[in-house]
Design an enzyme around this catalytic site. Structure first.
Site, PDB file in Angstrom:
ATOM      1  N   HIS A 208     -49.019   5.724 -12.282  1.00 22.49           N
ATOM      2  CA  HIS A 208     -48.305   6.781 -13.282  1.00 22.49           C
ATOM      3  C   HIS A 208     -46.946   6.879 -12.989  1.00 22.49           C
ATOM      4  O   HIS A 208     -46.240   7.485 -13.919  1.00 22.49           O
ATOM      5  CB  HIS A 208     -49.098   7.991 -13.732  1.00 22.49           C
ATOM      6  N   SER A 212     -47.838   0.823 -16.131  1.00 20.86           N
ATOM      7  CA  SER A 212     -48.337  -0.390 -16.057  1.00 20.86           C
ATOM      8  C   SER A 212     -47.577  -1.581 -16.113  1.00 20.86           C
ATOM      9  O   SER A 212     -46.509  -1.425 -16.745  1.00 20.86           O
ATOM     10  CB  SER A 212     -49.361  -0.765 -16.983  1.00 20.86           C
ATOM     11  N   LYS A 235     -59.871   0.182 -26.265  1.00 19.58           N
ATOM     12  CA  LYS A 235     -59.981  -1.399 -25.772  1.00 19.58           C
ATOM     13  C   LYS A 235     -60.808  -1.359 -24.444  1.00 19.58           C
ATOM     14  O   LYS A 235     -61.434  -2.306 -24.300  1.00 19.58           O
ATOM     15  CB  LYS A 235     -58.600  -1.798 -25.625  1.00 19.58           C
ATOM     16  N   ASP A 236     -60.546  -0.107 -23.623  1.00 24.38           N
ATOM     17  CA  ASP A 236     -61.478  -0.217 -22.318  1.00 24.38           C
ATOM     18  C   ASP A 236     -62.883  -0.064 -22.609  1.00 24.38           C
ATOM     19  O   ASP A 236     -63.757  -0.665 -22.004  1.00 24.38           O
ATOM     20  CB  ASP A 236     -60.852   1.004 -21.562  1.00 24.38           C
ATOM     21  N   GLU A 279     -73.081 -11.996   2.173  1.00 24.84           N
ATOM     22  CA  GLU A 279     -73.175 -11.832   0.800  1.00 24.84           C
ATOM     23  C   GLU A 279     -72.022 -12.608  -0.022  1.00 24.84           C
ATOM     24  O   GLU A 279     -70.936 -13.188   0.885  1.00 24.84           O
ATOM     25  CB  GLU A 279     -72.752 -10.400   0.397  1.00 24.84           C
TER      26      GLU A 279
END
Lengths: 418, 213
Positions: A208, A212, A235-236, A279
């Site tokens: 922040h 972005s 959108k998320d 894994e």
């Protein structure tokens, strides 16, 4: 009434302000692609793992004589215990998948470059904690693969100079992996996610501050930013729906695909499984470990291979905006790097024969090579691109943004043509 | 498209780890109640002497819907909470076979190849040219040819034995994952719900984004 309460709070705590500035009104570049959904997804999976984990811990017994049975108790007798356990086990894989895509996006678009280095480094710290958490969690079912995986990996700390043997005993709490190891791994497996949450907060505060990145790689002027809510919340959540479809198809229909058959046999210190595999998310690094004939060298190479990402802001000094999308050579390098990761993963999963070892060594060299060559490639590529001229749409965007805002951070460098 | 890539990647990783060792084609288990009951019956007669299923209790069998009388017959005078513990004591097993026969509750999940492996193992016994008993999938096994396939050449009888093995394996698959049916049933609802929800979220997102420009 509600307004009064909020006013009362706002007088004492910046609630409305915080929500407005950091959540709903947070300015976000409008051109973010779906590759920018994965940070949110990682946060979601983190919450999912914490919640399912806490409920599992209510029924799980961290005791070498009881833990395998307690997993079966969860799977058979606890109400929806099978769902909790499969969600948690599948969630671990989902977490790594999401994080790896999140990292790949950062690498592709060069989002680790100034001013986002701290985001990248806090992310690197989060990756290490995630790996530690997953590794310790894998011991808890106390199956054959749990036991032998933990034995092999803790044994690597013997490579520590001078105090290797002591370090291994200190980690295990005993001379071999045993009850003491299980209880401490459980305690730490419960602790680490909360450290991760703290790390995520730091990661987000940094986000922040610098805002972005976006596919163009150019800091967009205010007119190209839109409020986070409702645009990116919607959108998320759509992305979350897609994620859940994939995730739930594994949880409900192929939940055992992520669980090694050998882990359904209780741990037996007397009997080594023929083939110990980690894994899937550790396989490339495991392959690098095995590619170096000398143990200390292998451990160093493996540690370095995970840490290589942190050097990216230093290695890649290119001033071309937009990462690989505007940089043809780096783009090819990026795809070759992903391909090489798959090769390493395959090598890590396959029993070592001479051939496989050779493939692994070549892939290991390629892995480190692709990092170490970046400084040279990116500078040569940058000269070439500047001489040739950037694509017209990028030039146009740069010009229009420069009018709307500050200049691009184009540091001058000797050898630039005028 | 991206979703497809994600699924593809997951499957790739997956097959990288588990690519080896699936014997035979997929035999498929018969999850119907009669098949499971037949399997349990055969298991109580042919395997229970040596093997336990310590995570399965008699009460789980009746709770799942197995015939009460049959379960009571298998249980004898043990309480319903008793687990299906084998009749052979560990010490005698070690004397006879040199090892304790493994617990079968999780057997289907504990072997690469799952039900296909166990099925092939049970019917994999044969007599070598030297006249010794061996097994195609586990040559050095200490377990005797319990279903008696090695001595049978008559195709009808062999099919019968294969049917028995299939029923036993079906029961073992249930024992290893007793909530599978419930999981699948719930899974279909969840998938339908998620598909509808995601379609709606997509519409909402498009609607909101159409306000821009």
């Amino acid at each position: 009434m509600q307004n009064k309460l909020i006013k009362w709070i706002d007088h004492r705590f910046p609630l409305t302000n915080f929500v407005k500035h950091e959540l709903t009104g947070y300015p976000t570049p409008r051109n973010l692609s779906y590759w920018w959904n994965f940070g949110f997804l990682a946060g979601f999976v983190l919450v999912l793992q914490v919640v399912t984990g806490i409920f599992l811990a209510m029924h799980y017994k961290p005791d070498a004589t009881l833990s395998f049975d307690s997993i079966q108790h969860i799977m058979r007798d606890v109400n929806y215990g099978w769902l909790l356990r499969y969600m948690h086990a599948t969630g671990a894989s989902a977490f790594f998948l999401v994080i790896y895509i999140h990292m790949a996006r950062t690498l592709y678009y060069g989002s680790y470059r100034a001013p986002r280095e701290l985001m990248w480094w806090t992310g690197q710290g989060l990756l290490l904690m995630l790996m530690a958490t997953a590794f310790m969690g894998y011991l808890l079912p106390w199956g054959q693969m749990s036991f032998w995986g933990a034995t092999v990996i803790t044994n690597l700390f013997r490579a520590t100079p001078y105090i290797g043997d002591q370090v291994v005993v200190w980690l295990r709490g005993d001379y071999t992996v045993g009850d003491a190891t299980l209880t401490r791994f459980f305690a730490l497996h419960y602790l680490f996610p909360f450290l991760i949450i703290g790390g995520v907060v730091v990661h987000l505060v940094a986000l922040h501050t610098v805002k972005s990145s976006n596919p163009s790689g150019i800091d967009l002027a205010a007119r190209d930013n839109i409020p986070f809510h409702p645009y990116f919340t919607s959108k998320d959540f759509y992305g979350l729906g897609l994620f859940l479809i994939v995730y739930c198809s594994f949880v409900f229909f192929f939940p055992d695909s992520m669980i090694e058959p050998a882990n359904n046999i209780p741990a037996n210190p007397m009997q080594t499984p023929t083939h110990i595999v980690p894994e899937w998310y550790f396989l490339p690094f495991y392959a690098i470990l095995r590619s170096v004939p000398n143990m200390v060298g292998g451990v160093a190479a493996m540690g370095l291979s995970v840490m290589m990402f942190a050097f990216m802001p230093f290695l890649d000094r290119s001033r071309i905006p937009g990462g690989a999308s505007n940089r043809p050579i780096v783009r090819i390098g990026f795809y070759l790097f992903l391909l090489n990761m798959l090769v390493l993963g395959y090598v890590g999963a396959t029993p070592p024969t001479d051939q496989i070892i050779l493939v692994g060594q070549v892939a290991t060299l390629f892995y480190f090579g692709s990092f170490l060559l970046i400084p040279f490639i990116s500078i040569a590529e940058e000269r070439w691109l500047i001489k040739r001229g950037l694509p017209p749409e990028v030039e146009a965007l740069i010009a229009s943004e420069a009018r709307g805002k500050i200049k691009l951070p184009f540091r001058r460098r000797s050898g630039d043509i005028k | 498209m991206r979703k497809f890539i994600v699924i593809l990647m997951l499957y790739c990783f997956n097959s990288v780890v588990h690519a080896e060792d699936v014997r035979l084609g997929n035999i498929g288990v018969d999850a119907s109640l009669p098949a499971l009951e037949r399997g349990a019956d055969l298991l109580m007669n042919a395997c229970h002497n040596c093997h336990s299923l310590k995570y399965v209790r008699y009460r789980d069998l009746s709770a799942f819907g197995f015939d009460k009388k049959k379960v009571d017959g298998w249980r004898g005078d043990q309480p319903p909470e008793a687990a299906l513990i084998g009749l052979l004591a560990d010490e005698s097993a070690v004397q006879m076979f040199g090892k304790v026969p493994p617990d079968l509750s999780l057997m289907i999940k504990a072997r690469e190849g799952g039900e296909n492996y166990v099925y092939s193992y049970l019917i994999g016994y044969y007599i070598t040219p030297e006249g010794l008993l061996s097994n195609h999938v586990f040559p050095e096994t200490k377990m005797p040819d319990v279903l008696g396939v090695s001595g049978v050449t008559d195709p009808v009888q062999r099919t019968e034995i294969q049917g028995k093995a299939h029923d036993i394996v079906s029961f073992l698959a249930w024992a290893a994952d007793p909530h599978q049916e419930e999981r699948h049933r719930l899974g279909y609802y969840v998938m339908v719900y998620l598909l509808v929800l995601t379609a709606l979220l997509f519409a909402v997102k498009n609607q909101i984004w159409s306000r821009l420009k």
